[in-house]
Scaffold this motif. Structure first.
Motif, PDB file in Angstrom:
ATOM      1  N   GLN A   1     105.993  -7.900  63.271  1.00  0.00           N
ATOM      2  CA  GLN A   1     105.336  -7.689  62.067  1.00  0.00           C
ATOM      3  C   GLN A   1     104.230  -8.238  62.676  1.00  0.00           C
ATOM      4  OE1 GLN A   1     108.672  -8.224  61.726  1.00  0.00           O
ATOM      5  NE2 GLN A   1     109.388  -6.887  61.131  1.00  0.00           N
ATOM      6  N   GLY A   2     103.777  -7.961  63.659  1.00  0.00           N
ATOM      7  CA  GLY A   2     102.773  -8.925  64.575  1.00  0.00           C
ATOM      8  C   GLY A   2     101.273  -7.951  64.454  1.00  0.00           C
ATOM      9  N   VAL A   3     100.596  -8.041  65.368  1.00  0.00           N
ATOM     10  CA  VAL A   3      99.162  -7.602  65.547  1.00  0.00           C
ATOM     11  C   VAL A   3      98.919  -6.008  65.800  1.00  0.00           C
ATOM     12  CG1 VAL A   3      97.866  -9.959  65.498  1.00  0.00           C
ATOM     13  CG2 VAL A   3      99.033  -8.628  67.891  1.00  0.00           C
TER      14      VAL A   3
ATOM     15  N   LEU B   1     100.393  -0.152  66.961  1.00  0.00           N
ATOM     16  CA  LEU B   1     102.004  -0.804  65.742  1.00  0.00           C
ATOM     17  C   LEU B   1     102.054  -1.605  67.625  1.00  0.00           C
ATOM     18  CD1 LEU B   1     102.545   2.053  63.694  1.00  0.00           C
ATOM     19  CD2 LEU B   1     101.359  -0.040  63.124  1.00  0.00           C
ATOM     20  N   PRO B   2     103.022  -3.143  66.569  1.00  0.00           N
ATOM     21  CA  PRO B   2     103.506  -3.449  67.582  1.00  0.00           C
ATOM     22  C   PRO B   2     104.736  -2.716  68.191  1.00  0.00           C
ATOM     23  CG  PRO B   2     103.302  -4.723  65.382  1.00  0.00           C
ATOM     24  CD  PRO B   2     102.695  -2.784  65.559  1.00  0.00           C
ATOM     25  N   GLY B   3     104.221  -3.048  70.015  1.00  0.00           N
ATOM     26  CA  GLY B   3     105.481  -2.703  70.486  1.00  0.00           C
ATOM     27  C   GLY B   3     105.038  -0.417  71.021  1.00  0.00           C
ATOM     28  N   GLY B   4     103.856  -0.165  70.300  1.00  0.00           N
ATOM     29  CA  GLY B   4     103.569   0.889  70.846  1.00  0.00           C
ATOM     30  C   GLY B   4     102.758   1.210  72.312  1.00  0.00           C
ATOM     31  N   SER B   5     102.644   1.738  72.528  1.00  0.00           N
ATOM     32  CA  SER B   5     101.869   2.616  74.097  1.00  0.00           C
ATOM     33  C   SER B   5     101.371   4.081  74.248  1.00  0.00           C
ATOM     34  CB  SER B   5     103.083   1.760  74.781  1.00  0.00           C
ATOM     35  OG  SER B   5     103.828   3.696  74.668  1.00  0.00           O
ATOM     36  N   GLY B   6     100.911   3.737  75.265  1.00  0.00           N
ATOM     37  CA  GLY B   6      99.747   5.464  75.187  1.00  0.00           C
ATOM     38  C   GLY B   6      98.923   4.735  76.998  1.00  0.00           C
ATOM     39  N   SER B   7      98.991   6.381  77.612  1.00  0.00           N
ATOM     40  CA  SER B   7      98.531   6.829  78.711  1.00  0.00           C
ATOM     41  C   SER B   7      97.162   6.696  78.942  1.00  0.00           C
ATOM     42  CB  SER B   7      99.923   7.035  79.524  1.00  0.00           C
ATOM     43  OG  SER B   7     101.036   5.848  80.260  1.00  0.00           O
ATOM     44  N   ILE B   8      96.337   6.821  80.046  1.00  0.00           N
ATOM     45  CA  ILE B   8      95.716   8.052  80.086  1.00  0.00           C
ATOM     46  C   ILE B   8      95.436   7.623  82.162  1.00  0.00           C
ATOM     47  CG2 ILE B   8      94.417   5.710  80.057  1.00  0.00           C
ATOM     48  CD1 ILE B   8      91.690   7.902  79.590  1.00  0.00           C
TER      49      ILE B   8
ATOM     50  N   PRO C   1      95.869  -7.104  61.806  1.00  0.00           N
ATOM     51  CA  PRO C   1      94.331  -6.805  60.687  1.00  0.00           C
ATOM     52  C   PRO C   1      94.238  -8.636  60.980  1.00  0.00           C
ATOM     53  CG  PRO C   1      96.574  -8.468  59.677  1.00  0.00           C
ATOM     54  CD  PRO C   1      96.779  -8.053  61.183  1.00  0.00           C
ATOM     55  N   SER C   2      92.118  -7.744  60.582  1.00  0.00           N
ATOM     56  CA  SER C   2      91.399  -9.402  61.229  1.00  0.00           C
ATOM     57  C   SER C   2      90.088  -8.483  60.434  1.00  0.00           C
ATOM     58  CB  SER C   2      91.186  -9.350  62.211  1.00  0.00           C
ATOM     59  OG  SER C   2      90.610  -8.643  63.337  1.00  0.00           O
ATOM     60  N   ASN C   3      88.673  -9.582  60.706  1.00  0.00           N
ATOM     61  CA  ASN C   3      87.397  -9.308  59.424  1.00  0.00           C
ATOM     62  C   ASN C   3      87.195  -8.654  61.373  1.00  0.00           C
ATOM     63  OD1 ASN C   3      88.948 -10.909  57.475  1.00  0.00           O
ATOM     64  ND2 ASN C   3      86.708  -9.993  56.991  1.00  0.00           N
TER      65      ASN C   3
ATOM     66  N   PHE D   1     102.885  -8.654  57.521  1.00  0.00           N
ATOM     67  CA  PHE D   1     101.889  -9.702  58.468  1.00  0.00           C
ATOM     68  C   PHE D   1     102.214 -10.616  58.895  1.00  0.00           C
ATOM     69  CE2 PHE D   1      98.359 -11.896  60.692  1.00  0.00           C
ATOM     70  CZ  PHE D   1      99.015 -11.819  62.134  1.00  0.00           C
ATOM     71  N   THR D   2     103.150 -11.775  59.165  1.00  0.00           N
ATOM     72  CA  THR D   2     104.426 -12.206  58.611  1.00  0.00           C
ATOM     73  C   THR D   2     104.678 -13.312  60.692  1.00  0.00           C
ATOM     74  OG1 THR D   2     106.541 -11.073  59.375  1.00  0.00           O
ATOM     75  CG2 THR D   2     105.341 -12.104  57.828  1.00  0.00           C
ATOM     76  N   ASP D   3     104.395 -12.091  61.825  1.00  0.00           N
ATOM     77  CA  ASP D   3     104.047 -12.865  63.435  1.00  0.00           C
ATOM     78  C   ASP D   3     102.663 -13.574  64.315  1.00  0.00           C
ATOM     79  OD1 ASP D   3     107.320 -12.803  62.739  1.00  0.00           O
ATOM     80  OD2 ASP D   3     107.227 -10.634  64.016  1.00  0.00           O
ATOM     81  N   LEU D   4     102.402 -14.445  62.860  1.00  0.00           N
ATOM     82  CA  LEU D   4     100.483 -14.393  63.917  1.00  0.00           C
ATOM     83  C   LEU D   4     100.941 -14.849  65.063  1.00  0.00           C
ATOM     84  CD1 LEU D   4     100.865 -15.121  60.797  1.00  0.00           C
ATOM     85  CD2 LEU D   4      99.260 -16.711  60.929  1.00  0.00           C
ATOM     86  N   PRO D   5     100.523 -14.510  65.738  1.00  0.00           N
ATOM     87  CA  PRO D   5      99.825 -14.838  67.338  1.00  0.00           C
ATOM     88  C   PRO D   5      99.351 -16.543  67.704  1.00  0.00           C
ATOM     89  CG  PRO D   5      98.147 -13.511  67.182  1.00  0.00           C
ATOM     90  CD  PRO D   5      99.156 -13.723  65.113  1.00  0.00           C
ATOM     91  N   GLY D   6     100.451 -17.096  68.729  1.00  0.00           N
ATOM     92  CA  GLY D   6     100.102 -18.423  69.080  1.00  0.00           C
ATOM     93  C   GLY D   6      99.160 -17.878  70.699  1.00  0.00           C
TER      94      GLY D   6
END
Length: 271
Positions: A41-43, A111-118, A138-140, A224-229
């Motif tokens: 549930q993070g960024v 998304l959390p846990g998402g990945s991709g390559s180039i 989420p942010s401004n 969004f409940t897992d805010l980053p520290g």
């Protein structure tokens, strides 16, 4: 005997040239994999713009006002302005955008846990360093990216690939200072229009405070409940390379058996 010695020197010189640093004529094919390390549930993270350069590319500075290109990344996850500016200023530079293909949302959002390559072809001299940029949501106007152009080195001075396993944490999140923190105008929130921009007119600074968005619903299907520290793992960029072996190495290997045969032949005759 003297002829044999001269013959022996030929493949040795070939090998010396093969293993001596060979810069721009031999591009390295490098595959970069980007992963969102946040908890469930993070960024989320926008597609990541990657720029490869000689160590002189500096897109922003802490304590300065954000450029229009950095503002676009920080508020909308739009790296087109950065890409255009980089291409114009660095003719020998290489750039690309890594998008999520696993656990992705919309236009390649991680998304959390998402990945991709180039995969890109890089010059070991002209593209020794990596700079990266992405919006954190989420942010401004939160984003991540290296302020120090030489922080992430891919090749040493001899052109050898160093490998890469870079990890960014919550301590590396920047506030662009261009928009006030509020659910209104924030990106990646249900019911919010990210193009609405309550101006802040501030300066770029470190800021991992996401409390303005805590508990709110995201279009990714979670609250969004897992805010980053500061110590929260956020993003990893790893790299592997297929560096082409100079043709001279193969020439040396093919020449060696013939040389050994020529060394033995005189001994057989004299015996």
């Amino acid at each position: 005997m003297r002829l044999i010695q001269k013959t022996l020197w030929v493949p040795v010189l070939i090998l010396a040239n093969a293993i001596w640093p060979y810069p721009s004529a031999h591009a390295a094919e490098v595959t970069f994999t980007v992963t969102n390390l946040s908890s469930a549930q993070g960024v989320a993270i926008s597609p990541v713009f990657l720029a490869f350069h000689d160590g002189s590319y500096d897109a922003f500075d802490q304590g300065s006002a954000a450029s229009a290109a950095i503002e676009a990344v920080a508020e909308l996850g739009d790296s087109s302005g950065l890409a255009a500016a980089f291409a114009s200023a660095y003719a020998d530079g290489v750039s690309g955008s890594a998008s999520a293909t696993v656990n992705a949302f919309g236009p390649g959002i991680f998304l959390p846990g998402g990945s991709g390559s180039i995969t890109l072809n890089l010059d070991p001299v002209k593209n020794r360093y990596l700079s990266y940029f992405a919006m954190v949501v989420p942010s401004n106007d939160r984003f991540i990216g290296n302020d120090e152009p030489m922080e992430i080195q891919l090749f040493d001075e001899m052109g050898h690939f160093l490998g890469l396993n870079f990890v960014e944490t919550g301590a590396g999140i920047w506030d662009a200072g261009t928009e006030l923190d509020a659910a209104e105008g924030a990106a990646f929130l249900v019911g919010s229009n990210a193009t609405v921009s309550p101006a802040q007119n501030g300066l770029i600074s470190f800021d991992h405070d996401f409390s303005a968005y805590a508990g709110l619903a995201t279009p990714g299907g979670y609250n969004f409940t897992d805010l980053p520290g500061t110590a929260t793992p956020l993003l990893s960029i790893s790299a592997v390379s297929q560096v082409p072996l100079p043709a001279a190495v193969w020439l040396f290997c093919s020449a060696l058996p013939a040389v050994m045969w020529r060394r033995r032949k005189p001994a057989a005759i004299t015996g």
